[in-house]
Scaffold this active site. Structure first.
Site, PDB file in Angstrom:
ATOM      1  CG  ASP A 184      -0.256  -0.085   2.619  1.00 34.92           C
ATOM      2  OD1 ASP A 184       0.670  -0.841   2.667  1.00 34.92           O
ATOM      3  OD2 ASP A 184      -0.486   0.802   3.416  1.00 34.92           O
ATOM      4  CD  GLU A 239       4.149   0.841   7.157  1.00 35.06           C
ATOM      5  OE1 GLU A 239       5.000   1.180   8.124  1.00 35.06           O
ATOM      6  OE2 GLU A 239       3.966   1.713   6.265  1.00 35.06           O
TER       7      GLU A 239
END
Ligand SMILES: *[C@@H]1O[C@H](CO)[C@@H](O)[C@H](O)[C@H]1NC(C)=O
Ligand SMILES: *[C@@H]1O[C@H](CO)[C@@H](O)[C@H](O)[C@H]1NC(C)=O
Length: 606
Positions: A185, A252
């Site tokens: 991400d 994350e």
């Protein structure tokens, strides 16, 4: 890990590189012997007219900054670690990575990944219930297309739908795997900033020098760097002896709970607790600091906890106000907090202290006076205090060392003619590697106690009633003061520190040597072991590694990315407009992962 391992890996006759002189002597010397040696030199210094340059530790003011002998044991370095058994493939891939054909391929690999948006948001629900995660399917499809060999050869497991684990099984399954981590991400692009981008944030535009776009550095350069290295190793016929595991989380940037949080359990199930030789995840890179290029792999992360401070008092009409409303009381509490920052203290065994020692030993432009006090601080408390005074004039350094506090949210009051019945604020603490959540809770509780008393508030902190010597019997409580963990989150303790010196430090040394070998090979530097110096560092923020403690003590947060300013994290505009990655640096990233994989593969690690 036994010292035998250290000796084996570092003295194996087939390995050209491990700094035998430096590292072996460290492992051979017993502490007693080292102390004895120091004492002997000290005695010489005191009683003989010994040259001052050998007496720096008894006469720090006469320390000679050019005396490299004296500095060798402070922040010791290993030389570049060039693969031996895997030398041929390493050498031939080096040539491949230098070629125009490979460069074009690397551009398309990274640019293609940037072009698939994978923004994660704090408010996304769990993958099963929130369809907005669906875009990660497109990213998986991209990976399948771009890295066909890796998908054919490595065994892929999805965890919680979007988390990815790849296992590249080695020929010797008795060896603990190397775990390489990265996240899929990216942080969202702030809608109001889109037109400030030189090239649209998901264009992956390549201008001949840079690949532009969100995630080009953080952390698609890591994920794609790992995949590119493996795809190329496979294409060149390489198969590992030691298993390599890849773990790619997908949130994350927004807590990591759904991604790394669930990957951790699966990784533990696969190879067990303490079942991995070492882990390398994203983290700081390298850059120039005081005239020296220094890489600072993060060997620990600070902890964090959000403390909610809530005040309640009776409401009423604002035409008949008490001397202090809820908001006024809260304001005084917050002023008190800001007036009492946490003390910054350099503990000699802390990663930050070691980092300063590395600067003192290796950075030629560090002001001489500062260098002297840092070196002297190893044995003199007075010098340690002086070093603190100097270093902490730099707020960034200071904040790295101490527990920080930032009042980030405040709320209270609903209407201009109604006394507020409730007001609250949240303080975000980043916890020093030397402290703990419990210590922070205790500090906050004690700090606010006199004010609870002053305003006659019943005081509850973290579930316990606090006796603050009030006299509620005579003067009934006026209201309540409640401290709690905000948003029902427990907070994170500071992580354990990965071993970076002594017998247990072999993984750190392999990482260091790999950083140096990749750096030198990329620039064709020969015969300079310290063109780049490696120093322990810490993370001021947290990464997916907060979930991986059980897998191995040897967790390193490092990305082989050059930071323009030598800051704690690569400064290629991560988390802001115009994030970009230079293709030259990206090729070096691929070279770094290749070197690391080959070195860990042939190492004597268990
Ligand atoms: C303070 O807390 C007690 C116990 O929860 C509650 O009964 C009381 O109403 C509170 N006081 C105010 C002013 O909110
Ligand atoms: C709190 O109690 C003190 C006595 O301990 C009293 O003088 C004062 O008026 C009280 N204040 C409030 C806000 O109730």
């Amino acid at each position: 890990m036994s010292s035998k391992v250290t000796t084996t890996i570092l003295s194996a006759p087939t390995r050209s590189l491990p700094a035998p002189a430096l590292v072996q002597s460290r492992s051979r010397y017993s502490t007693t012997r080292a102390i004895g040696l120091l004492a002997a030199v000290a005695v010489l210094c005191l009683f003989a007219n010994y040259t001052t340059r050998h007496c720096w530790f008894t006469h720090p003011h006469k320390f000679d900054r050019h005396d490299t002998d004296a500095l060798v044991n402070i922040c010791p370095q290993v030389p570049p670690l060039v693969p031996q058994q895997n030398f041929d493939i390493w050498e031939s891939l080096g040539t491949t990575y230098d070629s125009a054909v490979f460069k074009a391929k690397a551009v398309s690999w990274l640019a293609g990944a940037v072009q698939v948006p994978t923004e994660s948001y704090d408010y996304f629900g769990s993958p099963g219930t929130d369809s907005r995660w669906g875009k990660f399917h497109a990213f998986h499809a991209y990976l399948r297309k771009a890295f066909a060999l890796a998908h054919a050869e490595l065994e892929m497991t999805t965890v919680n739908t979007y988390g990815l684990i790849f296992v590249w099984t080695g020929s010797n399954e008795g060896l603990k795997p190397l775990l390489l981590a990265a996240h899929q991400d990216v942080v969202p692009v702030e809608p109001t900033t889109v037109d400030k981008w030189i090239h649209p944030p998901f264009s992956g535009h390549y201008d001949g020098t840079y690949i532009w776009g969100r995630g080009s550095c953080d952390d698609k350069s890591g994920l794609i760097g790992i995949m590119s290295a493996i795809e190329t190793l496979l294409a060149n016929g390489y198969r590992p002896t030691r298993t390599v595991v890849l773990a790619f989380g997908f949130d994350e940037e927004s807590s990591g709970m759904h991604g790394a949080g669930t990957l951790a359990a699966k990784l533990e199930e696969m190879f067990g607790q303490n079942g991995y030789a070492m882990i390398v995840d994203e983290g700081p890179g390298y850059g120039e600091q005081y005239g020296r290029i220094i890489a600072t792999p993060g060997i620990a992360e600070k902890g964090s906890v959000d403390v909610r401070i809530e005040v309640t008092t009776p409401g009423g009409h604002s035409s008949l106000p008490p001397p202090h409303t809820t908001i006024g009381i809260l304001a005084e509490l917050l002023v008190k907090i800001e007036a009492n920052p946490f003390k910054a203290q350099l503990a000699r065994n802390s990663p930050t202290y070691k980092m300063f020692q590395c600067l003192a030993a290796h950075a030629p432009d560090l002001p001489e006076q500062l260098q002297k006090v840092i070196l002297a601080s190893a044995y003199s408390d007075e010098a340690l205090r002086t070093a603190e005074d100097t270093l902490f004039t730099n707020l960034a350094f200071k904040n790295l060392v101490r527990t920080t506090q930032a009042i980030d949210i405040v709320q209270g009051g609903v209407k201009v003619n109604a006394l507020p019945e409730q007001a609250w604020a949240v303080v975000n603490h980043r916890i020093s590697t030397e402290s703990s959540i419990a210590a922070i809770e205790a500090r906050d509780t004690d700090l606010l106690s006199p004010l609870a008393s002053k305003f006659n508030l019943t005081y509850t902190a973290f579930g316990k009633t606090v006796d603050h010597g009030d006299n509620v019997d005579t003067f009934p409580a006026y209201g309540n003061l409640t401290l709690s963990k905000a948003f029902g989150k427990n907070g994170l303790e500071p992580t354990p520190t990965a071993p970076f010196e002594g017998d247990d430090a072999v993984p750190y040394q392999i990482l260091s040597g790999s950083i140096k070998a990749a750096f030198n090979r990329h620039r064709r530097i020969e015969g300079n072991d310290d063109a780049i110096v490696v120093s322990p560092g810490i993370m001021s923020g947290n990464t997916d590694m907060k979930f991986y403690w059980k897998l191995t003590p040897h967790i390193f947060r490092y990305q082989h990315i050059s930071s323009k300013d030598g800051g704690a994290f690569p400064a290629n505009n991560i988390h802001t407009v115009n994030e970009a990655m230079s293709i030259d640096n990206f090729l070096e990233v691929i070279h770094f992962y290749t070197t690391l994989i080959l070195n860990v593969d042939e190492s004597a690690l268990p």
